[in-house]
Design an enzyme around this catalytic site. Structure first.
Site, PDB file in Angstrom:
ATOM      1  N   ASP A  13       0.874  -1.159   0.092  1.00 17.79           N
ATOM      2  CA  ASP A  13       0.103  -0.015  -0.001  1.00 17.79           C
ATOM      3  C   ASP A  13       0.919   0.977   0.038  1.00 17.79           C
ATOM      4  OD1 ASP A  13      -2.462   1.765   0.524  1.00 17.79           O
ATOM      5  OD2 ASP A  13      -1.525   1.651   2.497  1.00 17.79           O
ATOM      6  N   ASP A  15      -0.372   5.370   0.863  1.00 14.57           N
ATOM      7  CA  ASP A  15      -0.733   6.308   1.965  1.00 14.57           C
ATOM      8  C   ASP A  15      -0.865   5.501   3.171  1.00 14.57           C
ATOM      9  OD1 ASP A  15      -0.713   7.928  -0.234  1.00 14.57           O
ATOM     10  OD2 ASP A  15      -2.981   8.313  -0.197  1.00 14.57           O
ATOM     11  N   ASP A 204      -1.948  -0.681   5.939  1.00 16.54           N
ATOM     12  CA  ASP A 204      -2.225  -0.071   7.051  1.00 16.54           C
ATOM     13  C   ASP A 204      -3.848   0.213   7.148  1.00 16.54           C
ATOM     14  OD1 ASP A 204      -2.250   2.193   5.075  1.00 16.54           O
ATOM     15  OD2 ASP A 204      -2.594   3.138   6.863  1.00 16.54           O
TER      16      ASP A 204
END
Length: 262
Positions: A13, A15, A204
């Site tokens: 991922d 961001d 996250d």
């Protein structure tokens, strides 16, 4: 444990993971990116960002030419000339937008299509030029929900009638074709390899869970989302949850799985 000496694929991922949630910087991850490049370990970016956003960022990260997964798994960019919507034959952005526009008569929400570049910049912290890239969508829509929370279930059901689904990201909701997602996109991508490499994923947010369930080794980076990352897999010895956020957590996860003992 995975090894830099074996066929390995890193899926990450952006961001809040490889990129800092607030500054979008990746300084803490830079040494590992260089080490992975030295060992010719491909790093596949897997993000809610658009292809227009990811392509220049991929170059700055030193990852140009590699496949990447965009729009939360609704699109896979295999090369400069080959894009695949997930699932294949799913509706294009214009069709999806028209379906959402009809639902705005019943539910209060706005999509990136309805905002200007300065408005998206104010919401995200991106520059106006980067916000313009974020609005160049091809297979999904980012929405800001402005209705009551209890109406979300009814909205999900309405989307399902149009073969669409709702996914929660780190900042926004994402409307995507049914059957798409980071996990589905990764599984499709792995079918394109002659022999599947070992996979290590890092993320996250709740939208990263399908991808983290699909990889061999998962790093759950400490995040800011109110919704925890909930994995369905039970092989806890192959899951690592970091103590740090963002690129510091990214580095921590690779240190855990890939740093060899002396």
């Amino acid at each position: 444990m995975p090894s830099l000496q074996q066929p390995l694929l890193i899926v990450t991922d952006l961001d809040g993971s490889l990129l800092d949630h607030h500054t979008y910087r990746w300084d803490a991850a830079a040494d590992w990116l260089a080490e992975l490049q030295r060992h010719q370990v491909p790093v596949v970016l897997c993000s809610s960002k658009t292809a227009a956003e990811i392509a220049p960022l991929q170059k700055r990260l030193g990852l140009a030419g590699l496949p990447f997964i965009a729009e939360n798994g609704a699109l896979v960019q295999m090369s400069a000339t080959r894009q695949v919507r997930i699932p294949p034959q799913s509706p294009d952005y214009d069709s999806l937008y028209q379906q959402l526009k009809a639902l705005q008569a019943t539910y209060r929400f706005k999509g990136f299509h309805d905002f200007s570049d300065p408005e998206v910049a104010a919401m995200t912290g991106l520059t106006e030029s980067d916000s313009a890239l974020a609005r160049q969508r091809q297979a999904s829509e980012v929405i800001v929900w402005r209705d009551d929370e209890e109406k979300l279930d009814a909205f999900r059901a309405a989307l399902q009638q149009h073969q669409l689904q709702l996914t929660q990201g780190g900042r926004f909701w994402h409307v995507m074709p049914a059957g798409s997602g980071k996990g589905e996109a990764l599984r499709w991508l792995l079918t394109q390899y002659d022999s599947a490499p070992a996979t290590l994923g890092l993320g996250d947010g709740p939208n990263d869970a399908p991808m983290l369930d699909a990889v061999d080794y998962a790093v759950v980076i400490k995040g800011y989302s109110k919704t925890p990352v909930s994995l369905s897999r039970q092989d806890t010895q192959r899951i690592y949850a970091t103590a740090h956020y963002g690129p510091e957590g990214w580095k921590e996860g690779l240190d855990y799985f890939l740093t060899q003992p002396d």
